[in-house]
Every structure is written in C-alpha cells, then in structure tokens.
Design an enzyme around this catalytic site. Structure first.
Site, PDB file in Angstrom:
ATOM      1  N   LYS A 119       0.855  -1.187   0.000  1.00  0.00           N
ATOM      2  CA  LYS A 119       0.000   0.000   0.000  1.00  0.00           C
ATOM      3  C   LYS A 119       0.890   1.236   0.000  1.00  0.00           C
ATOM      4  O   LYS A 119       1.987   1.204   0.557  1.00  0.00           O
ATOM      5  CB  LYS A 119      -0.901   0.032   1.255  1.00  0.00           C
ATOM      6  CG  LYS A 119      -2.157   0.846   1.081  1.00  0.00           C
ATOM      7  CD  LYS A 119      -3.212   0.077   0.310  1.00  0.00           C
ATOM      8  CE  LYS A 119      -4.458   0.898   0.076  1.00  0.00           C
ATOM      9  NZ  LYS A 119      -5.505   0.075  -0.572  1.00  0.00           N
TER      10      LYS A 119
HETATM   11  P1  NAD Z   1     -13.049   7.386  -3.691  1.00  0.00           P
HETATM   12  O1  NAD Z   1     -12.073   8.418  -3.318  1.00  0.00           O
HETATM   13  O2  NAD Z   1     -13.443   7.224  -5.117  1.00  0.00           O
HETATM   14  O3  NAD Z   1     -14.419   7.582  -2.871  1.00  0.00           O
HETATM   15  C1  NAD Z   1     -14.423   7.679  -1.485  1.00  0.00           C
HETATM   16  C2  NAD Z   1     -15.802   8.157  -1.050  1.00  0.00           C
HETATM   17  O4  NAD Z   1     -15.818   8.198   0.363  1.00  0.00           O
HETATM   18  C3  NAD Z   1     -16.151   9.554  -1.525  1.00  0.00           C
HETATM   19  O5  NAD Z   1     -17.530   9.634  -1.787  1.00  0.00           O
HETATM   20  C4  NAD Z   1     -15.785  10.429  -0.330  1.00  0.00           C
HETATM   21  O6  NAD Z   1     -16.524  11.636  -0.304  1.00  0.00           O
HETATM   22  C5  NAD Z   1     -16.190   9.503   0.793  1.00  0.00           C
HETATM   23  N1  NAD Z   1     -15.472   9.816   2.018  1.00  0.00           N
HETATM   24  C6  NAD Z   1     -14.170  10.200   2.173  1.00  0.00           C
HETATM   25  N2  NAD Z   1     -13.889  10.408   3.462  1.00  0.00           N
HETATM   26  C7  NAD Z   1     -15.039  10.137   4.128  1.00  0.00           C
HETATM   27  C8  NAD Z   1     -15.380  10.150   5.474  1.00  0.00           C
HETATM   28  N3  NAD Z   1     -14.501  10.563   6.394  1.00  0.00           N
HETATM   29  N4  NAD Z   1     -16.642   9.750   5.787  1.00  0.00           N
HETATM   30  C9  NAD Z   1     -17.549   9.390   4.856  1.00  0.00           C
HETATM   31  N5  NAD Z   1     -17.276   9.373   3.555  1.00  0.00           N
HETATM   32  C10 NAD Z   1     -16.033   9.734   3.208  1.00  0.00           C
HETATM   33  O7  NAD Z   1     -12.471   6.014  -3.081  1.00  0.00           O
HETATM   34  P2  NAD Z   1     -12.829   4.533  -3.504  1.00  0.00           P
HETATM   35  O8  NAD Z   1     -11.822   4.096  -4.491  1.00  0.00           O
HETATM   36  O9  NAD Z   1     -14.285   4.439  -3.798  1.00  0.00           O
HETATM   37  O10 NAD Z   1     -12.508   3.751  -2.159  1.00  0.00           O
HETATM   38  C11 NAD Z   1     -13.457   3.639  -1.092  1.00  0.00           C
HETATM   39  C12 NAD Z   1     -13.030   2.549  -0.149  1.00  0.00           C
HETATM   40  O11 NAD Z   1     -12.924   1.318  -0.886  1.00  0.00           O
HETATM   41  C13 NAD Z   1     -11.664   2.739   0.514  1.00  0.00           C
HETATM   42  O12 NAD Z   1     -11.697   2.198   1.804  1.00  0.00           O
HETATM   43  C14 NAD Z   1     -10.736   1.941  -0.359  1.00  0.00           C
HETATM   44  O13 NAD Z   1      -9.569   1.514   0.335  1.00  0.00           O
HETATM   45  C15 NAD Z   1     -11.643   0.773  -0.686  1.00  0.00           C
HETATM   46  N6  NAD Z   1     -11.238   0.041  -1.883  1.00  0.00           N
HETATM   47  C16 NAD Z   1     -11.169   0.679  -3.092  1.00  0.00           C
HETATM   48  C17 NAD Z   1     -10.815  -0.066  -4.214  1.00  0.00           C
HETATM   49  C18 NAD Z   1     -10.782   0.540  -5.582  1.00  0.00           C
HETATM   50  O14 NAD Z   1     -10.565  -0.196  -6.559  1.00  0.00           O
HETATM   51  N7  NAD Z   1     -11.029   1.830  -5.745  1.00  0.00           N
HETATM   52  C19 NAD Z   1     -10.510  -1.421  -4.086  1.00  0.00           C
HETATM   53  C20 NAD Z   1     -10.605  -2.023  -2.828  1.00  0.00           C
HETATM   54  C21 NAD Z   1     -10.985  -1.275  -1.741  1.00  0.00           C
END
Ligand code: NAD
Length: 430
Positions: A119
């Site tokens: 990471k």
């Molecule tokens: P992103 O940045 O596209 O979206 C994140 C969302 O969460 C946004 O809507 C943001 O406004 C909201 N957010 C941010 N901080 C917040 C808070 N304190 N409280 C509530 N909402 C909040 O990110 P993503 O890629 O959608 O990732 C979201 C989660 O999924 C993360 O935990 C990430 O590690 C996990 N994840 C993502 C992927 C991927 O392929 N993108 C894969 C596995 C896991």
C-alpha cells in the site's frame, strides 16, 4: 490488544485515530490461532517486509514550497510481486498504510491471485490542490519511492483520492526513468494506456457479486432489499448502481460532506451524473432527508455497504446497526469489537478482504494483459471476475462452516494459510 477511542469529526465522521494496524494484527492473531501457526511465522506475518517514509517538496502554483509526507509499504512477497493502491488522504499514517498492505496480502491470497500485499499513501487533501500540483506531487512521490516499484516487484493501483489519471502519471514517470514504456508497472490506468476494460467498475461490481451470494446464503430477497451505502466514490457509486440493477432499492448514500436518505429510494444514476462531483454535491438533491454519516450507518435497512474509510462501525455504534447484511466495500470499516457485537446479533459481515477484492482481481487481469500486450473485451473481464468472486465466496463460506466461525475469520484463515504455506516453502534466506 486494546483499540483506542475514536474521535468524531464535526460532521459526525469518525477520524482515522483508531489503531488500524493493531486491528489488523488482532485479526491475524485469531487466524493464526485457528491454524495453530508457529510463533516465528506469526511474527513474520505480523510485520511488513519493507516500509519507506518519504518527505518531499512540491513547488505550489503560488511559488511556495510545501513538503508532503508519503509512504510505501510492502507486507509480504511470498506469493508474487506486491500489489496495492495509493491513497491520497489528509489522515493517512505509516501504521494505517501497513495495515492496508497486510490486508492486501490476505485479499490476494483469499481470491488466489499470485500477488503479495502493499500500500502507498500521501498525507494530502487533494481538494486543496490544482491539477498541476496534483501531477507534480504524484511524479515526485513516485520518483522518491521508485526503488520499490516495478512490474515484477510492486505494482500500485488507485485508492481513495487517486484515479486513472494519477495512474497514468505514475506509469509515465516510471517509463521516463527506464527509457521505455512500462504499462505493467501500475494498474487502474486509462484504457488508452493499457488499462483494462471493466477495471473502473471492478471493485463495486465485485461488492455486488458478494452481496448477491450473501443474500442467497442469508435468505434475503434482493428484490425487496433496502440498501444503504456510505461513500459515493468509485466503489460506492458503482455498487449503488449495480445493486439497483440487481433489484435492490438504494435508500441512502453519503460522501465526506454528509448523507441523504429517502426510504422510497434514491435515483442513483441521476445522483452520480448530476450531483456527485458538482458544486454542493449529493446534498443538493432535494427529494431526500439530510442526515450525518453516523446517522446513515444506523438507518433502517437490510444491507449496509460501507464504501468510504476505515473504523466506521465500532463498539460505540455496532448495536444500533440495523442491516442484517454488511458488505465491506471499504477496507477495515468494522472494528473487531463491532464484529463481535454484530455477529452476536446473528447478522452477517462479508469481510473487506473478500467483498472488495474485485478491484485487485481486475488489476491482475490488467497486469496480465499488459505483460502479454493482448487485450480482452469487457464481457470477458466481467465473466472472469464474477467466476473468481463466486469461487472465493464459496470457499470462505465452506471454511466458515468447517471452523464454526464468522466470514472474516474464515477468509483470514484461507488467506493466512496460503501465505504461510508459501512463506514456509520458500524458506528463510540465507
Ligand atoms: P473514492 O475516493 O473514489 O471515494 C471515497 C468516497 O468516500 C467519496 O464519496 C468520499 O466523499 C467519501 N469519504 C471520504 N472520506 C469520508 C469520510 N470521512 N466519511 C464518509 N465518507 C467519506 O475512493 P474509492 O476508491 O471508492 O474507495 C473507497 C473505499 O474502498 C476505501 O476504503 C478503499 O480503500 C476501498 N477500496 C477501493 C478499491 C478501488 O478499486 N477503488 C478497491 C478495494 C478497496
């Protein structure tokens, strides 16, 4: 291991002050206990193999120099090159990044793809950066960690705060430094640079496959299910749309600014195209009640998909969570204490290392396509993704039954077992 109290922020969102690494190690200890693992091997698995801290300067648009702190952590490379997203967020820390790297190791092993976990992160609020500043920050961060990266050693991908454009800059920066284009050094790239069809939606798609499997096992009719989703970014927005396509009604969504709720359902596509990312965001949508992120988690619903940040469901609020199925789109949204409380209620948590593995599965497909310079159609990607997700779900469910435990522990048992077997087979150098 105790977990410190959580500090609620102004809008009711929990901060990242929970010791996420302690939480990941606590989960590991449960799995090693079931597997009766040797103490030395447990120690190897409890620590990242490598961690780098970088403090690097960026000349901002106003001419001032600002120093940013970044990290790259490789947890375990026994099963292959390490793989893991890069997060841009103001609250990231080295220990949280280490926990996320550890979870990546188990995730890749649970879905049986040939990677270890890694990471990366930079402490930055991207909302305060111009596009030019974001590009400069990315190129400098990648240059400072480039000794760790490589298409055969460590392959980043998008995470919170990063996207396909950021991955394109990473690929370009790495390519400039070796003198030729290296598409396989990063995944989640734009299609025209060697990205894979289906990658953008892969995590959310995998979350909904996990939800469909969980609904089947739990006897929930998705056609009548009310779904609440925290986070409306890449994962949350895709999961919302596909959950709706699967027949469910999405009754609440949120982003970092707060949440909206309508028990009759929300227009997911309209919210994604007309509100999210626009001035005022989703809370500008009028036909819904405005609630906080904390209230959202406790709404009356059948399915809760936390898809934002870690440590959202804790000992403080777990007994007020009404959803009978929680599918973890985010990494680490439930603390071990919350797991216990929710498990006691007979509710199901589909753990992150299974539920959100769709992203790394299609990243793996992207990497394979890049190395072969031979690209697949989207249908092929989605079919292969679904097959791996379903097989992984079935093996976790079977392990859960054998070990008489919950799904998280079952997934960890599979992941930790595969990684420990590879670690032992390879032996300790010298
Ligand atoms: P992103 O940045 O596209 O979206 C994140 C969302 O969460 C946004 O809507 C943001 O406004 C909201 N957010 C941010 N901080 C917040 C808070 N304190 N409280 C509530 N909402 C909040 O990110 P993503 O890629 O959608 O990732 C979201 C989660 O999924 C993360 O935990 C990430 O590690 C996990 N994840 C993502 C992927 C991927 O392929 N993108 C894969 C596995 C896991």
């Amino acid at each position: 291991m105790g977990i410190p109290a959580i500090t609620p922020l102004e809008d009711g969102i929990m901060s990242a002050e929970v010791d996420i690494l302690a939480m990941a190690r606590q989960q590991l200890a449960v799995a090693t206990g079931h597997l009766n693992l040797d103490g030395g091997l447990h120690q190897v698995l409890a620590h990242p193999q490598r961690a780098l801290i970088v403090n690097f300067p960026v000349v901002m648009d106003n001419g001032e120099v600002q120093v940013f702190e970044g990290f790259r952590v490789q947890h375990n490379a026994s099963r292959g090159p390490t793989k893991g997203g890069i997060r841009y967020h103001p609250h990231v820390s080295l220990s949280e990044t280490s926990a996320l790297a550890m979870w990546m190791t188990w995730k890749c092993a649970v879905v049986n793809i040939p990677y270890g976990g890694a990471k990366g992160a930079v402490r930055v609020d991207t909302k305060k950066l111009s596009r030019r500043e974001l590009e400069k920050l990315t190129r400098r961060y990648v240059t400072d960690i480039n000794g760790m990266l490589g298409e055969r050693s460590d392959i980043p991908a998008p995470d919170i705060g990063t996207n396909a454009q950021v991955m394109a800059w990473i690929m370009d920066t790495m390519s400039m430094q070796v003198g030729h284009t290296v598409p396989g050094v990063v995944t989640g790239k734009p299609i025209e640079l060697g990205g894979s069809e289906g990658r953008v939606e892969a995590t959310g798609r995998g979350v909904v496959v996990a939800l469909e499997e969980a609904a089947r096992v739990h006897g929930l009719d998705l056609g009548n299910a009310r779904v609440v989703i925290q986070g409306f970014g890449n994962v949350g927005a895709t999961a919302a749309r596909l959950a709706e396509e699967a027949g469910a009604t999405v009754v609440a969504i949120s982003d970092a600014t707060g949440a909206i709720y309508n028990p009759k359902g929300l227009p997911v596509r309209e919210l994604a195209t007309k509100y999210s990312g626009h001035e005022g965001g989703i809370r500008e949508y009028q036909d819904a009640e405005k609630v906080t992120n904390s209230e959202l988690l406790e709404l009356d619903c059948d399915v809760l998909i936390p898809a934002a940040i870690s440590a959202q469901i804790t000992a403080d609020n777990a007994d007020r969570i009404k959803a009978s199925i929680i599918v973890e789109g985010a990494n680490g949204p439930c603390t071990p204490e919350a797991d216990a409380i929710i498990g006691d209620k007979g509710h199901l948590i589909v753990p992150d290392i299974l539920a959100n593995a769709g992203g790394v599965i299609v990243s793996y497909f992207e990497w394979v396509q890049d190395l072969q310079n031979f690209f697949w159609e989207e249908d092929e990607v989605n079919v292969k993704l679904k097959k791996i997700m379903r097989a992984a779900f079935a093996s976790v469910e079977a392990t859960r039954v054998v070990y008489k435990t919950d799904m998280r522990t079952a997934a960890l048992i599979i992941g930790v077992k595969r990684v420990s077997e590879a670690t032992v087979r390879r032996g300790i150098f010298p």
